[in-house]
Design an enzyme around this catalytic site. Structure first.
Site, PDB file in Angstrom:
ATOM      1  N   ARG A 113      -2.768  31.384  -3.399  1.00 52.00           N
ATOM      2  CA  ARG A 113      -3.849  30.252  -3.489  1.00 52.00           C
ATOM      3  C   ARG A 113      -2.976  29.148  -3.024  1.00 52.00           C
ATOM      4  NH1 ARG A 113      -3.477  28.349  -9.829  1.00 52.00           N
ATOM      5  NH2 ARG A 113      -1.190  28.360 -10.074  1.00 52.00           N
ATOM      6  N   ASN A 151      -5.569  20.871  -7.724  1.00 51.98           N
ATOM      7  CA  ASN A 151      -4.599  21.043  -8.746  1.00 51.98           C
ATOM      8  C   ASN A 151      -3.514  21.110  -8.468  1.00 51.98           C
ATOM      9  OD1 ASN A 151      -5.055  22.432 -11.300  1.00 51.98           O
ATOM     10  ND2 ASN A 151      -3.842  24.032 -10.125  1.00 51.98           N
ATOM     11  N   GLU A 152      -2.526  20.693  -9.482  1.00 53.69           N
ATOM     12  CA  GLU A 152      -1.023  20.645  -9.299  1.00 53.69           C
ATOM     13  C   GLU A 152      -0.770  20.496  -7.772  1.00 53.69           C
ATOM     14  OE1 GLU A 152       0.292  24.218 -11.404  1.00 53.69           O
ATOM     15  OE2 GLU A 152       0.194  22.984 -13.078  1.00 53.69           O
ATOM     16  N   GLU A 310      -2.946  20.649 -19.081  1.00 52.16           N
ATOM     17  CA  GLU A 310      -2.750  22.095 -19.215  1.00 52.16           C
ATOM     18  C   GLU A 310      -1.644  22.443 -20.105  1.00 52.16           C
ATOM     19  OE1 GLU A 310      -2.477  24.473 -15.835  1.00 52.16           O
ATOM     20  OE2 GLU A 310      -4.028  23.330 -14.520  1.00 52.16           O
ATOM     21  N   TRP A 318       3.742  34.350 -15.539  1.00 50.89           N
ATOM     22  CA  TRP A 318       4.226  34.306 -14.368  1.00 50.89           C
ATOM     23  C   TRP A 318       5.965  34.056 -14.523  1.00 50.89           C
ATOM     24  CZ3 TRP A 318       6.451  29.417 -15.181  1.00 50.89           C
ATOM     25  CH2 TRP A 318       5.598  28.407 -15.916  1.00 50.89           C
ATOM     26  N   GLU A 358      -4.194  36.271 -12.777  1.00 52.22           N
ATOM     27  CA  GLU A 358      -3.742  35.714 -14.190  1.00 52.22           C
ATOM     28  C   GLU A 358      -4.403  36.312 -15.407  1.00 52.22           C
ATOM     29  OE1 GLU A 358      -2.254  31.237 -12.989  1.00 52.22           O
ATOM     30  OE2 GLU A 358      -4.472  31.658 -13.098  1.00 52.22           O
ATOM     31  N   LYS A 359      -4.902  37.423 -15.234  1.00 54.78           N
ATOM     32  CA  LYS A 359      -5.508  38.066 -16.314  1.00 54.78           C
ATOM     33  C   LYS A 359      -4.773  38.409 -17.629  1.00 54.78           C
ATOM     34  CE  LYS A 359      -5.302  42.586 -13.828  1.00 54.78           C
ATOM     35  NZ  LYS A 359      -4.826  42.090 -12.532  1.00 54.78           N
ATOM     36  N   HIS A 361      -2.606  36.021 -18.601  1.00 53.79           N
ATOM     37  CA  HIS A 361      -2.322  34.742 -19.105  1.00 53.79           C
ATOM     38  C   HIS A 361      -3.211  34.487 -20.244  1.00 53.79           C
ATOM     39  CE1 HIS A 361      -1.797  30.515 -19.219  1.00 53.79           C
ATOM     40  NE2 HIS A 361      -1.022  30.330 -18.338  1.00 53.79           N
TER      41      HIS A 361
HETATM   42  C1  GAL Z   1      -0.795  26.091 -13.610  1.00 53.12           C
HETATM   43  C2  GAL Z   1      -2.113  26.120 -12.751  1.00 53.12           C
HETATM   44  C3  GAL Z   1      -3.021  26.830 -13.545  1.00 53.12           C
HETATM   45  C4  GAL Z   1      -2.551  28.063 -13.797  1.00 53.12           C
HETATM   46  C5  GAL Z   1      -1.484  28.029 -14.989  1.00 53.12           C
HETATM   47  C6  GAL Z   1      -0.935  29.272 -15.295  1.00 53.12           C
HETATM   48  O1  GAL Z   1       0.472  25.868 -13.109  1.00 53.12           O
HETATM   49  O2  GAL Z   1      -2.585  24.931 -12.605  1.00 53.12           O
HETATM   50  O3  GAL Z   1      -4.172  27.070 -12.613  1.00 53.12           O
HETATM   51  O4  GAL Z   1      -2.131  28.955 -12.818  1.00 53.12           O
HETATM   52  O5  GAL Z   1      -0.456  27.327 -14.125  1.00 53.12           O
HETATM   53  O6  GAL Z   1       0.113  29.075 -16.337  1.00 53.12           O
END
Ligand code: GAL
Length: 681
Positions: A113, A151-152, A310, A318, A358-359, A361
């Protein structure tokens, strides 16, 4: 009190909602579940460019309108993202040059991404066209509370080294320096014969043979951060031109390990500071890092309420080992952000993805569904946050201590050829922050532009690069009575990364009353010992230890609080104090090594005594946070017990979470949180 940028009421409890990943049958369960969990706002559309513009100029907004209408009917407001973080595959196919090029010249491939060059004209053209269409479609939707740009920004694509980025970088340099001679001076190109004749001869700092010109790299960092802010501004201007009354923000990444964007500058461009924060799972006391980052975020928003955009209900996916949160940890994390000034806390994400990167997460609705611990805790937490409605709009109590935090200084510490790889800017700041946290002392972590003279004490920890302007401001505050605590490797170079000559720390040498003649960094794992002198009998330890660093320094006008006892530096000053800087000035303290936590606690304790810094409340117990939010006519004391033992806090008032009233000594069960509306404000 300032007017509140968010239209919604109470303290927000929310999540990022990605309905495009789910069939309609699943989606139909979502909103009733959100209501059950007390969700009051969701972020929508973050990664939905491909679902909203299915081909060049072919838009499908119907599904998003349907979701927004249903959310509105349920009383849930929307933080609508411009989905510009992830361009669709048809656009990459049409403009392959849009992808990122890394330091080694490799153009990055598909499958992840945010793989777009921040200087790409094609990217900007398509992104801004979509932003305009989105604003026209939804700018007046009744559910819309705030825009969320991208986003970020810069999370994965701050530094692009392609030819287009190179051209942009040269233009930025022309504007910064005007003439090539000025650039040559600033970059110190007399060293290694790097003199440039023309701006056109300059490349981004691509992969090279060995140590690279530090000022060249520093300017590329500044340029790259500015590019991201410019991309934000371009989107914001379109959104404002179509929906002028809707606030605009983007989610920052104020965390220990991400330094790429200068949020000190970026914060001036947003209507409300928003942050994303994830725990470092390896750190058994990660709540300390959370507290530090939340204080930094509040500093960026100039003590106005901010939003946690978030965090996670449990594990992320991750980190090397993704540790699940323990029962109660999500609650403590959430309330800790609110304690430090957040007026809303949201999760990534609402429903745990069944596929994709990210499944694994965590989310509010886990793979296992709603008969789960995570769901039960989230529902209970939603109810708790609802009880805090009256806290909204109050600000953190005026702190007596400021730690100065500067992104440019952070970048400068990451440049090549420094005395040791073991120095870490964030570790230095966090060590002091933690020592203050343990004493229950509120700290503002502020950017260099902040007014420092209003604080009783200012801490400068490992702030390697210091402009003349910042140095003047610090000195001025101390001369007017603020107490100063400085740790090693601060004030060493100016904004061009040129050393302040005449003895370190050149920028603050006179004020501290010391002169460092040589750095003597330590080997990995090595430590140094120091003996406390009898100058400050209040220091709780007689012998102190440090690691990472030591130095050979002399007192000019300061006196030693501790001296090195190791052979190489035997008897040389290690920690110094200048009692008063000028007739009405505060004291100036200098620590020349990385003190071990008990040693730092002892020195910080003495510093606080001299500077008359008081805790938010008296605590009996350890690993307990106490922090106060205050409004015009009321105050709230948050007490968070991170330990497995019961603790007690001296305060009086009513716990908003349980309704219990207390007259003095408030018990705090292991792992529990209380939010006390105090009897007297
Ligand atoms: C952030 C991001 C999200 C998601 C999240 C996972 O950095 O904005 O889209 O990836 O981390 O922890």
């Amino acid at each position: 009190m300032h007017s509140h940028p968010l239209r919604s009421e109470g303290v927000i409890f929310g999540a990022e909602y990605n309905p495009e990943q789910w069939d309609l049958a699943t989606q139909s369960q979502d909103i009733p579940l959100m209501v059950e969990a007390g969700i009051t706002m969701v972020t929508l559309g973050t990664f939905a460019w491909g679902a909203l513009e299915t081909d060049d100029g072919v838009y499908d907004f119907k599904w998003l309108r349907r979701v927004m209408d249903r959310l509105h009917a349920a009383g849930i407001s929307v933080c609508l993202a411009t989905p510009t973080a992830c361009p669709p595959m048809w656009l990459y196919h049409a403009h392959p040059e849009m992808a990122m090029t890394n330091r080694t010249g490799v153009r990055l491939g598909q499958g992840s991404r945010q793989n777009w060059c921040p200087s790409s004209p094609a990217y900007s053209r398509y992104a801004l066209r979509l932003v305009g269409r989105l604003a026209e479609e939804f700018g007046d939707h009744p559910a819309l509370a705030i825009w969320h740009v991208g986003n970020e920004m810069g999370c994965h694509n701050t530094f692009c080294f392609c030819e287009r980025s190179a051209a942009d970088f040269r233009q930025w340099l022309r504007e910064r320096y005007g003439t090539i001679d000025r650039l040559n001076h600033a970059w110190g190109t007399a060293f290694w014969g790097q003199y440039f004749r023309d701006f056109d001869h300059i490349d981004p700092p691509r992969e090279t043979t060995t140590l690279q010109n530090s000022a060249h790299r520093l300017d590329f960092a500044r340029f790259s951060s500015d590019r991201q802010i410019a991309l934000y501004d371009a989107e914001r201007d379109i959104l404002k031109s179509i929906a002028p009354d809707v606030p605009v923000t983007t989610n920052f990444m104020v965390t220990e390990h991400i330094s790429s964007i200068d949020y000190g500058s970026f914060a001036e461009h947003v209507d409300l500071v928003a942050n994303d924060h994830y725990l470092i799972a390896d750190d058994a006391q990660s709540w300390r890092e959370l507290a530090f980052c939340a204080d930094r975020t509040r500093g960026l928003s100039d003590n106005r309420p901010w939003l946690l955009m978030e965090h996670s209900t449990s594990a992320v996916n991750w980190q090397p080992r993704n540790i699940a949160k323990t029962p109660g940890e999500m609650r403590r994390n959430t309330l800790a952000h609110i304690a430090r000034g957040a007026d809303g806390v949201m999760f990534f994400q609402w429903r745990q993805s069944a596929f994709g990167a990210e499944k694994y997460h965590s989310a509010v609705v886990p793979h296992a569904g709603t008969e789960t611990r995570i769901w039960d805790e989230a529902v209970a937490l939603g109810a708790s946050v609802a009880r805090l409605a009256e806290v909204r709009g109050t600000t953190a109590d005026t702190a007596q201590v400021a730690i100065v935090f500067d992104y440019e200084a952070w970048w400068a510490t990451q440049l090549d050829g420094h005395p040791t790889v073991d120095f870490s800017y964030s570790t230095e700041m966090r060590s002091i922050h933690s020592a203050l946290l343990d004493r229950g002392i509120a700290v503002d972590v502020v950017p260099p532009k902040a007014d420092l003279s209003k604080y009783s004490a200012v801490v400068v920890a490992g702030l390697y690069m210091m402009s003349q302007e910042l140095a003047d401001k610090i000195v001025d505050a101390v001369e007017r009575g603020t107490h100063l605590l400085v740790t090693y490797f601060s004030g060493i170079v100016d904004s061009d990364d040129h050393v302040w000559l005449g003895g370190y720390p050149g920028a603050l040498r006179e004020t501290l009353g010391v002169r460092v003649e040589e750095f003597t960094p330590l080997r990995a794992g090595e430590s140094v010992r120091m003996q406390v002198t009898d100058r400050h009998p209040g220091v709780a330890e007689d012998e102190l230890t440090g690691s990472v660093w030591a130095e050979r320094l002399r007192n000019t006008t300061a006196e030693s609080l501790a001296v090195y006892s190791d052979p190489a530096l035997d008897g040389a000053p290690a920690i110094t104090v200048r009692d008063a800087v000028g007739p009405t000035g505060g004291s100036a303290w200098y620590i020349s090594t990385h003190l071990a936590p008990p040693s730092l606690a002892a020195v910080v304790g003495e510093f606080c005594r001299v500077a008359r810094i008081r805790p938010a409340a008296r605590v009996r117990g350890s690993h307990v946070e106490v922090i106060r939010r205050r409004g015009d006519d009321r105050s709230y004391l948050f007490a968070i017990n991170h330990s497995p033992k019961e603790a007690f806090v001296d305060a009086a008032g009513t716990d908003l979470l349980t309704g219990e009233a207390f007259t003095g000594r408030i018990p705090l069960r292991p792992g529990d949180v209380r939010v006390i509306r105090e009897a007297t404000a």
